[in-house]
Design a protein around this motif. Structure first.
Motif, PDB file in Angstrom:
ATOM      1  N   GLY A   1      33.722  37.797  49.285  1.00  0.00           N
ATOM      2  CA  GLY A   1      33.281  37.541  47.982  1.00  0.00           C
ATOM      3  C   GLY A   1      34.029  38.775  47.249  1.00  0.00           C
ATOM      4  N   ALA A   2      35.093  38.723  46.986  1.00  0.00           N
ATOM      5  CA  ALA A   2      35.765  39.827  46.313  1.00  0.00           C
ATOM      6  C   ALA A   2      35.264  39.763  44.663  1.00  0.00           C
ATOM      7  N   LEU A   3      34.829  40.703  44.110  1.00  0.00           N
ATOM      8  CA  LEU A   3      34.530  40.785  42.779  1.00  0.00           C
ATOM      9  C   LEU A   3      32.958  40.079  42.602  1.00  0.00           C
ATOM     10  N   GLY A   4      32.485  40.229  43.452  1.00  0.00           N
ATOM     11  CA  GLY A   4      30.977  40.000  43.406  1.00  0.00           C
ATOM     12  C   GLY A   4      30.426  41.149  42.535  1.00  0.00           C
ATOM     13  N   SER A   5      28.981  41.239  42.637  1.00  0.00           N
ATOM     14  CA  SER A   5      28.268  42.152  41.961  1.00  0.00           C
ATOM     15  C   SER A   5      28.524  43.575  42.470  1.00  0.00           C
ATOM     16  N   THR A   6      28.851  43.514  43.875  1.00  0.00           N
ATOM     17  CA  THR A   6      29.229  44.798  44.766  1.00  0.00           C
ATOM     18  C   THR A   6      30.513  45.268  44.164  1.00  0.00           C
ATOM     19  N   GLY A   7      31.229  44.201  43.837  1.00  0.00           N
ATOM     20  CA  GLY A   7      32.857  44.522  43.399  1.00  0.00           C
ATOM     21  C   GLY A   7      32.798  44.806  42.016  1.00  0.00           C
ATOM     22  N   SER A   8      31.632  44.937  41.298  1.00  0.00           N
ATOM     23  CA  SER A   8      31.761  45.422  39.845  1.00  0.00           C
ATOM     24  C   SER A   8      32.433  44.572  39.007  1.00  0.00           C
ATOM     25  N   TYR A   9      32.526  43.363  39.252  1.00  0.00           N
ATOM     26  CA  TYR A   9      33.231  42.382  38.183  1.00  0.00           C
ATOM     27  C   TYR A   9      32.805  42.543  36.814  1.00  0.00           C
ATOM     28  N   ALA A  10      31.549  42.693  36.577  1.00  0.00           N
ATOM     29  CA  ALA A  10      31.032  42.785  35.283  1.00  0.00           C
ATOM     30  C   ALA A  10      31.532  43.759  34.339  1.00  0.00           C
ATOM     31  N   TYR A  11      32.132  45.003  35.137  1.00  0.00           N
ATOM     32  CA  TYR A  11      32.772  46.181  34.642  1.00  0.00           C
ATOM     33  C   TYR A  11      33.950  46.021  34.441  1.00  0.00           C
ATOM     34  N   LEU A  12      34.693  45.046  34.859  1.00  0.00           N
ATOM     35  CA  LEU A  12      36.357  44.951  34.679  1.00  0.00           C
ATOM     36  C   LEU A  12      36.684  43.979  33.698  1.00  0.00           C
ATOM     37  N   THR A  13      38.093  44.426  32.951  1.00  0.00           N
ATOM     38  CA  THR A  13      38.712  43.564  31.981  1.00  0.00           C
ATOM     39  C   THR A  13      39.228  42.316  32.654  1.00  0.00           C
ATOM     40  N   ARG A  14      39.700  41.306  32.106  1.00  0.00           N
ATOM     41  CA  ARG A  14      40.100  40.111  32.577  1.00  0.00           C
ATOM     42  C   ARG A  14      41.418  40.498  33.302  1.00  0.00           C
ATOM     43  N   GLU A  15      42.237  41.499  33.085  1.00  0.00           N
ATOM     44  CA  GLU A  15      43.270  41.672  33.556  1.00  0.00           C
ATOM     45  C   GLU A  15      42.999  42.514  34.770  1.00  0.00           C
ATOM     46  N   GLN A  16      42.135  43.420  34.941  1.00  0.00           N
ATOM     47  CA  GLN A  16      41.628  44.101  36.420  1.00  0.00           C
ATOM     48  C   GLN A  16      41.456  43.009  37.116  1.00  0.00           C
ATOM     49  N   ARG A  17      40.412  42.061  36.701  1.00  0.00           N
ATOM     50  CA  ARG A  17      39.835  41.128  37.706  1.00  0.00           C
ATOM     51  C   ARG A  17      41.071  40.124  38.094  1.00  0.00           C
ATOM     52  N   PHE A  18      42.090  39.880  37.427  1.00  0.00           N
ATOM     53  CA  PHE A  18      43.026  39.109  37.994  1.00  0.00           C
ATOM     54  C   PHE A  18      43.781  39.907  38.949  1.00  0.00           C
TER      55      PHE A  18
ATOM     56  N   VAL B   1      38.843  33.428  50.230  1.00  0.00           N
ATOM     57  CA  VAL B   1      38.520  34.525  49.245  1.00  0.00           C
ATOM     58  C   VAL B   1      37.800  33.831  48.096  1.00  0.00           C
ATOM     59  N   MET B   2      36.597  34.375  47.532  1.00  0.00           N
ATOM     60  CA  MET B   2      36.243  33.798  46.563  1.00  0.00           C
ATOM     61  C   MET B   2      35.864  35.014  45.356  1.00  0.00           C
ATOM     62  N   THR B   3      35.699  34.544  44.258  1.00  0.00           N
ATOM     63  CA  THR B   3      35.588  35.771  43.063  1.00  0.00           C
ATOM     64  C   THR B   3      34.840  35.162  42.118  1.00  0.00           C
ATOM     65  N   SER B   4      34.043  36.086  41.375  1.00  0.00           N
ATOM     66  CA  SER B   4      33.156  35.725  40.458  1.00  0.00           C
ATOM     67  C   SER B   4      33.881  35.577  39.171  1.00  0.00           C
ATOM     68  N   ILE B   5      33.502  34.666  38.220  1.00  0.00           N
ATOM     69  CA  ILE B   5      34.093  34.396  37.061  1.00  0.00           C
ATOM     70  C   ILE B   5      33.044  34.473  35.915  1.00  0.00           C
ATOM     71  N   GLY B   6      31.793  35.256  36.323  1.00  0.00           N
ATOM     72  CA  GLY B   6      30.665  35.547  35.202  1.00  0.00           C
ATOM     73  C   GLY B   6      31.133  35.985  33.852  1.00  0.00           C
ATOM     74  N   SER B   7      30.790  35.822  32.857  1.00  0.00           N
ATOM     75  CA  SER B   7      30.722  36.496  31.715  1.00  0.00           C
ATOM     76  C   SER B   7      29.855  35.817  30.625  1.00  0.00           C
ATOM     77  N   VAL B   8      29.428  36.549  29.705  1.00  0.00           N
ATOM     78  CA  VAL B   8      28.397  35.842  28.711  1.00  0.00           C
ATOM     79  C   VAL B   8      29.158  34.811  27.823  1.00  0.00           C
ATOM     80  N   ASN B   9      30.360  35.012  27.631  1.00  0.00           N
ATOM     81  CA  ASN B   9      31.442  34.157  26.939  1.00  0.00           C
ATOM     82  C   ASN B   9      32.009  33.111  27.613  1.00  0.00           C
ATOM     83  N   ALA B  10      31.428  31.952  27.249  1.00  0.00           N
ATOM     84  CA  ALA B  10      31.985  30.778  28.123  1.00  0.00           C
ATOM     85  C   ALA B  10      33.257  30.486  28.038  1.00  0.00           C
ATOM     86  N   GLU B  11      33.995  30.630  26.985  1.00  0.00           N
ATOM     87  CA  GLU B  11      35.536  30.609  26.788  1.00  0.00           C
ATOM     88  C   GLU B  11      36.243  31.476  27.911  1.00  0.00           C
TER      89      GLU B  11
END
Lengths: 295, 295
Positions: free
Chosen positions: B39-56, B71-81
Motif C-alpha cells: 500500500g504505497a501512499l497510504g496514510s503511512t505514506g503521507s499521501y495527503a501531504y503530497l502534490t499530485r506530481e509527487q504522488r505520481f 501495488v495499490m495507492t491512495s487517491i484520496g482528496s477532498v476534491n472529487a475532480e
C-alpha cells in the motif's frame, strides 16, 4: 480590518469550475452594502475543494470586485509548503489579510500547530487571522494556545469556532481572551447561530456566513450588538432562529448554498461534488424560513 | 491481491521532497520479504501531504521497485475532480489497486459518500479498496453503507478502521459483514494494535503500518492468524504490546517514522512539516521497545 461584519461569500461552481460572473456579483453586493471586510474563500467559499490555480483566480476576482473593501482569503492546506505558496499567491492577488486553519490529516499536536503558525507568520507581510473550526480542520485550540499564537508577528485576529451557550460563561471566555491576547489582535465569532451571543459577549467581529449573502440584515445586527443595543440585537437574531435550526441540522454551507440557489443568486447545483444542497420539502421550508433576511 | 499482509511503507521526505533512494529501498525490502501487496501512499505514506506530481512520481517508483508484487495507492482528496485525476495517474503508473478514503472538509453525509464512490467506481479499471479511518478522513462508515458500497462495480476490499475490543463482538461484526458484502470483496483490518484480533475474528488481510518496515515479523503473525494458530498469533502480538502502546499514544505514523529514523532506514526528519517524530526519552524507550520485531 478585523472588526464589524466580515462577510463570507460562496464560491459558486459549475461542474467544478468557478462561475466567475455569479461570484463577482456576490462580492460586488457585499462591497455595495458596506461590509467591513470580505472573507473570500473561507469555508463558505469552498477553499478546501479548489486547486491552487482556482484559488488564485478567485482571489484576484474578489479583490477587484471588492472595490477597496479589505479582502482576506484562506491559505489552508494540510501541506505546509502549499500553505506558503498559497500565501504568496494571495498576497500577489492583493489581499489585505490571510486566514489559516490548521487542517489535519494526521491529528496535529499543539506544538506542531504552533510551529506551523510560527513558520507562516515569518513569511507573510499582511495580517493573519487564526481560523478555529474543529469540525472542518480536525484540530481543537485551547485558549492557552490561542494566546501564545496571538503574540506571533503579524497576527491580526482570532476567529473563534465556539463560545459557551451560557451568556455569563461566554462573556467570561471572551473577556479573558481579550485581556490575554497580544495588543491589536481582535476576537471574532463564527458559527452564525451563536454569533449574536458572541458579539454581545464582547467579540469585535462577526465572521459571517449569512452576511456573505445578506449583508444588509447582518450589518444591522452587528451594529446593534456592537453599540450595546441588546434588545434590537435579540430581535434581529430571534427572527433568524428557524434559519439557525437549518444551519445546525445540515451545516451552514449546504443551507446558504440552497438559499443562494433558491433566490437565483447562483445556478444549481453550486457546491463541489459530492456535497449536495437541500432537496424536497426541506428545500421548500427553507425558502420560507429565510424570508426575514430578504426584507 | 487483497488478502494476507498488505504492507504500508513510509514515504520519507527531505525538506518536503521525496527521498527517492530511501523510498525505493523500503519497497524493495517489502518485495524481497514476499508481502502479498504494498500500500504505497497510504496514510503511512503521507499521501495527503503530497502534490499530485509527487504522488505520481512515488507511485511509479513503487510499482517499479515492487518487482511484480501488486501495488495499490491512495487517491484520496477532498476534491472529487482531483480524485479522478489521481486515479488516472495511478493507473498510468501501473498500480494493481486503488485505495480511497472519503476525505472530509465539510462533514459528508452517507448519501454524498455513496455518490462519490459510485462516480469513482464508474471511471476506474482496477479494483478499489474502501479506506475506513474516521480519525483521518472525518467520516464514520456504518456497516450498512459499507455493504451498499461493496456492490459497486470494481470494489475489491474494505479496510476497516475499527473492530470491537471484545473478541466475540469483533467476530460477530466481521462474520456479519462477510456474509453481506458482495462476492469477492475481502475484509481487511487496520489500526495495527487491533490487527491480530481482527485477523483472528475472520479478516482476510492486514493493512499494516508495521509491515511496511518489518515485513518478516508481520508475515509470520499474519500467516499464523490466517491458518488459525491462535497461540502463535497471540505470542507474536503480545511481544508488540509495548509498541502498540506507543501507536495509541502518538499515532502510528509518528512512531513508525521515529523507528525508521532510529534504525537508519530513513534520514531524520522524514515527516511532512509540521509533523514531528518523537524526541528525548520517549524516542530512546521506543528504540528498545521495537527490538522484538527486528529479531
Amino acid at each position: 480590518m478585523f472588526t464589524g461584519l466580515s462577510a463570507f461569500p460562496l464560491t459558486p461552481l459549475v461542474k467544478g469550475e468557478i462561475d466567475e460572473k455569479a461570484f463577482v456579483a456576490l462580492i460586488e453586493a457585499l462591497a455595495a452594502a458596506g461590509v467591513n471586510s470580505i472573507g473570500a474563500l473561507g469555508s463558505t467559499g469552498s477553499y478546501a475543494y479548489l486547486t491552487r490555480e482556482q484559488r488564485f483566480a478567485a482571489t484576484r476576482l474578489a479583490v477587484s470586485a471588492a472595490a477597496g473593501v479589505p479582502v482576506m482569503t484562506s491559505i489552508g492546506s494540510v501541506n505546509a509548503e502549499e500553505i506558503l505558496r498559497l500565501a504568496d499567491d494571495a498576497q500577489k492577488a492583493g489581499v489585505s489579510g490571510l486566514l489559516l486553519a490548521p487542517l489535519c490529516y494526521q491529528k496535529l499536536t499543539a506544538e506542531e500547530v504552533f510551529r506551523l503558525y510560527e513558520r507562516v507568520c515569518g513569511e507573510i507581510s499582511v495580517p493573519l487571522c487564526i481560523y478555529d473550526n474543529p469540525a472542518t480542520s480536525g484540530f481543537d485550540f485551547t485558549d492557552e494556545l490561542l494566546v501564545a499564537l496571538s503574540a506571533l508577528p503579524g497576527m491580526g485576529s482570532i476567529k473563534l469556532g465556539y463560545i459557551p451557550a451560557d451568556p455569563a460563561e461566554a462573556s467570561a471566555r471572551v473577556t479573558a481572551l481579550k485581556s490575554q491576547v497580544a495588543e491589536g489582535v481582535t476576537i471574532g465569532i463564527s458559527g452564525d447561530a451563536q454569533s449574536a451571543a458572541g458579539l454581545l459577549a464582547g467579540c469585535d467581529v462577526w465572521y459571517s456566513v449569512l452576511g456573505g449573502l445578506f449583508p444588509d440584515y447582518c450589518l444591522r445586527l452587528t451594529q446593534a450588538a456592537l453599540r450595546g443595543d441588546v434588545e434590537e440585537t435579540r430581535r434581529l437574531n430571534d427572527a433568524l432562529e428557524p434559519l439557525w435550526g437549518f444551519f445546525r441540522r445540515y451545516g451552514s454551507l449546504r443551507v446558504i448554498a440552497t438559499v443562494a440557489e433558491l433566490t437565483g443568486r447562483v445556478a444549481a447545483p453550486c457546491l463541489p461534488f459530492p456535497l449536495q444542497t437541500l432537496v424536497g420539502e426541506e428545500r421548500e421550508v427553507l425558502g420560507q424560513v429565510c424570508r426575514p433576511v430578504q426584507a
